[in-house]
Design a protein around this motif. Sequence first.
Motif, mmCIF file in Angstrom:
data_model
loop_
_atom_site.group_PDB
_atom_site.id
_atom_site.type_symbol
_atom_site.label_atom_id
_atom_site.label_comp_id
_atom_site.label_asym_id
_atom_site.label_seq_id
_atom_site.Cartn_x
_atom_site.Cartn_y
_atom_site.Cartn_z
ATOM 1 N N ASP A 73 0.894 -1.331 0.045
ATOM 2 C CA ASP A 73 -0.147 -0.077 0.029
ATOM 3 C C ASP A 73 0.920 1.459 0.046
ATOM 4 O OD1 ASP A 73 -1.440 2.182 1.217
ATOM 5 O OD2 ASP A 73 -3.156 0.688 1.719
ATOM 6 N N GLU A 74 0.779 2.168 -0.901
ATOM 7 C CA GLU A 74 1.683 3.477 -1.245
ATOM 8 C C GLU A 74 1.524 4.165 0.289
ATOM 9 O OE1 GLU A 74 -1.005 2.666 -3.266
ATOM 10 O OE2 GLU A 74 0.018 2.709 -5.210
ATOM 11 N N SER A 75 0.516 4.013 1.166
ATOM 12 C CA SER A 75 0.451 5.077 2.298
ATOM 13 C C SER A 75 0.829 4.180 3.656
ATOM 14 C CB SER A 75 -0.928 5.479 2.667
ATOM 15 O OG SER A 75 -1.744 4.589 2.445
ATOM 16 N N PHE A 76 1.192 2.947 3.467
ATOM 17 C CA PHE A 76 1.686 2.389 4.425
ATOM 18 C C PHE A 76 2.971 2.744 5.330
ATOM 19 C CE2 PHE A 76 3.953 -1.650 6.519
ATOM 20 C CZ PHE A 76 2.902 -1.817 7.698
ATOM 21 N N ILE A 77 3.849 3.121 4.678
ATOM 22 C CA ILE A 77 5.052 3.838 5.215
ATOM 23 C C ILE A 77 4.785 5.277 5.800
ATOM 24 C CG2 ILE A 77 7.401 4.926 4.924
ATOM 25 C CD1 ILE A 77 7.838 2.768 2.597
ATOM 26 N N ASP A 78 3.906 5.962 5.189
ATOM 27 C CA ASP A 78 3.270 7.168 5.763
ATOM 28 C C ASP A 78 2.757 6.728 7.236
ATOM 29 O OD1 ASP A 78 4.193 8.753 4.115
ATOM 30 O OD2 ASP A 78 2.446 8.726 2.799
ATOM 31 N N PHE A 79 1.984 5.577 7.286
ATOM 32 C CA PHE A 79 1.143 5.205 8.471
ATOM 33 C C PHE A 79 1.907 4.695 9.628
ATOM 34 C CE2 PHE A 79 -0.164 1.256 10.685
ATOM 35 C CZ PHE A 79 -1.397 1.730 11.358
ATOM 36 N N LEU A 80 3.418 3.973 9.329
ATOM 37 C CA LEU A 80 4.221 3.749 10.239
ATOM 38 C C LEU A 80 5.014 4.827 10.832
ATOM 39 C CD1 LEU A 80 6.095 0.888 8.369
ATOM 40 C CD2 LEU A 80 4.244 0.696 10.396
ATOM 41 N N ASP A 81 5.208 6.040 10.108
ATOM 42 C CA ASP A 81 5.844 7.175 10.393
ATOM 43 C C ASP A 81 4.761 7.882 11.377
ATOM 44 O OD1 ASP A 81 8.127 7.057 8.751
ATOM 45 O OD2 ASP A 81 7.233 8.041 7.270
ATOM 46 N N PHE A 82 3.676 7.950 11.179
ATOM 47 C CA PHE A 82 2.365 8.280 11.965
ATOM 48 C C PHE A 82 2.319 7.705 13.307
ATOM 49 C CE2 PHE A 82 -1.925 7.748 13.569
ATOM 50 C CZ PHE A 82 -2.237 8.957 13.849
ATOM 51 N N CYS A 83 2.364 6.359 13.342
ATOM 52 C CA CYS A 83 2.468 5.423 14.500
ATOM 53 C C CYS A 83 3.647 5.794 15.500
ATOM 54 C CB CYS A 83 2.356 4.162 14.240
ATOM 55 S SG CYS A 83 0.583 3.525 13.555
ATOM 56 N N LYS A 84 4.758 5.873 14.563
ATOM 57 C CA LYS A 84 6.089 6.254 15.434
ATOM 58 C C LYS A 84 5.932 7.683 16.167
ATOM 59 C CE LYS A 84 11.145 6.816 14.722
ATOM 60 N NZ LYS A 84 12.358 6.693 14.050
ATOM 61 N N ILE A 85 5.179 8.513 15.611
ATOM 62 C CA ILE A 85 4.935 9.791 16.454
ATOM 63 C C ILE A 85 4.306 9.634 17.573
ATOM 64 C CG2 ILE A 85 4.001 12.290 16.072
ATOM 65 C CD1 ILE A 85 5.196 12.333 13.043
ATOM 66 N N LYS A 86 2.890 8.758 17.215
ATOM 67 C CA LYS A 86 2.105 8.619 18.036
ATOM 68 C C LYS A 86 2.609 7.621 19.247
ATOM 69 C CE LYS A 86 -1.387 11.223 17.142
ATOM 70 N NZ LYS A 86 -2.377 12.030 17.989
ATOM 71 N N LYS A 87 3.730 6.861 19.150
ATOM 72 C CA LYS A 87 4.251 5.999 19.858
ATOM 73 C C LYS A 87 3.379 4.703 20.050
ATOM 74 C CE LYS A 87 7.079 9.171 22.636
ATOM 75 N NZ LYS A 87 7.341 9.734 23.942
#
Length: 207
Positions: A73-87
Motif C-alpha cells: 500500500d502506497e501509504s503504509f510507510i506514512d502510516f508507520l511514520d504516523f504511528c512512530k510519532i504517536k508511539k
Amino acid sequence: MHTVILVDFDGTITKEDTCIAMANNFAKKGWKMIEEEWRSGKLTTEQCSLKLFEFMDIDQKKLEKLLYSIEIDESFIDFLDFCKIKKYRVIITSDGFDFNIKTILSRYNINLEFYSNKLKFTDGIINAEFYTSKECEKCGMCKLNVLKKFKDNNTRIIYIGDGYSDICVAKYADVVFAKNVLLSYCIENNISHIPFNNFSDIIKKLK
C-alpha cells in the motif's frame, strides 16, 4: 493507555495476497478447488498449504523473483511514520509465511515485529511450520493468541485486516479497521468496525 496495532499482511499491507500469487504463478491446474475447500472450512490453513505445495513447481529463486514484483500500500510507510510519532506499537499478524514477509519488507527497508507461519526450502523442497491454536485449527497462525499476548487493562488493541483469518481476532479488538471479506463479516454480524480502502484512510481516522 498504550496502543498496540495488529495488522494483517497479505492483501492489507500488500496489494495482493502473496500466497494466492504463489498458487497463481506456480501451481498446476486444479489448485483453486483446494482454496475453495479452505474458504468453506473443510480444510485448515495447514492442510490447504501442504496440499498446494504438492501442486507447485517452485524454488527459492522463483519465489523471491515473484515477491520482488509485489507492491505494498502506497501509504503504509506514512502510516508507520504516523504511528512512530504517536508511539503506537505496530505488529504484523499473518496467516501467511515469514519468508514472504521478510522478503517484501526488506525491499522497502521496513523492520517490523511480526507473527506468522514459517516457510523454508530444504534441499530444494518447500515446506512450512504452523502455529495453530489448541482450541481451533482453522488458521495456521492464531491471531487471537497474539492479541491475548498484548491485551491488558492498560492496552488498547487496534486491528486492521481484510480476510478470513482476521475474523476471530476482530471480535476481541477494541477498534477494528476492515475491508473486503472482513468488512462483510463485520456488517453481517454487527461487529463494530471502521471501513477503509488504504492506510491513508486509517491515518485520517486515527488523527
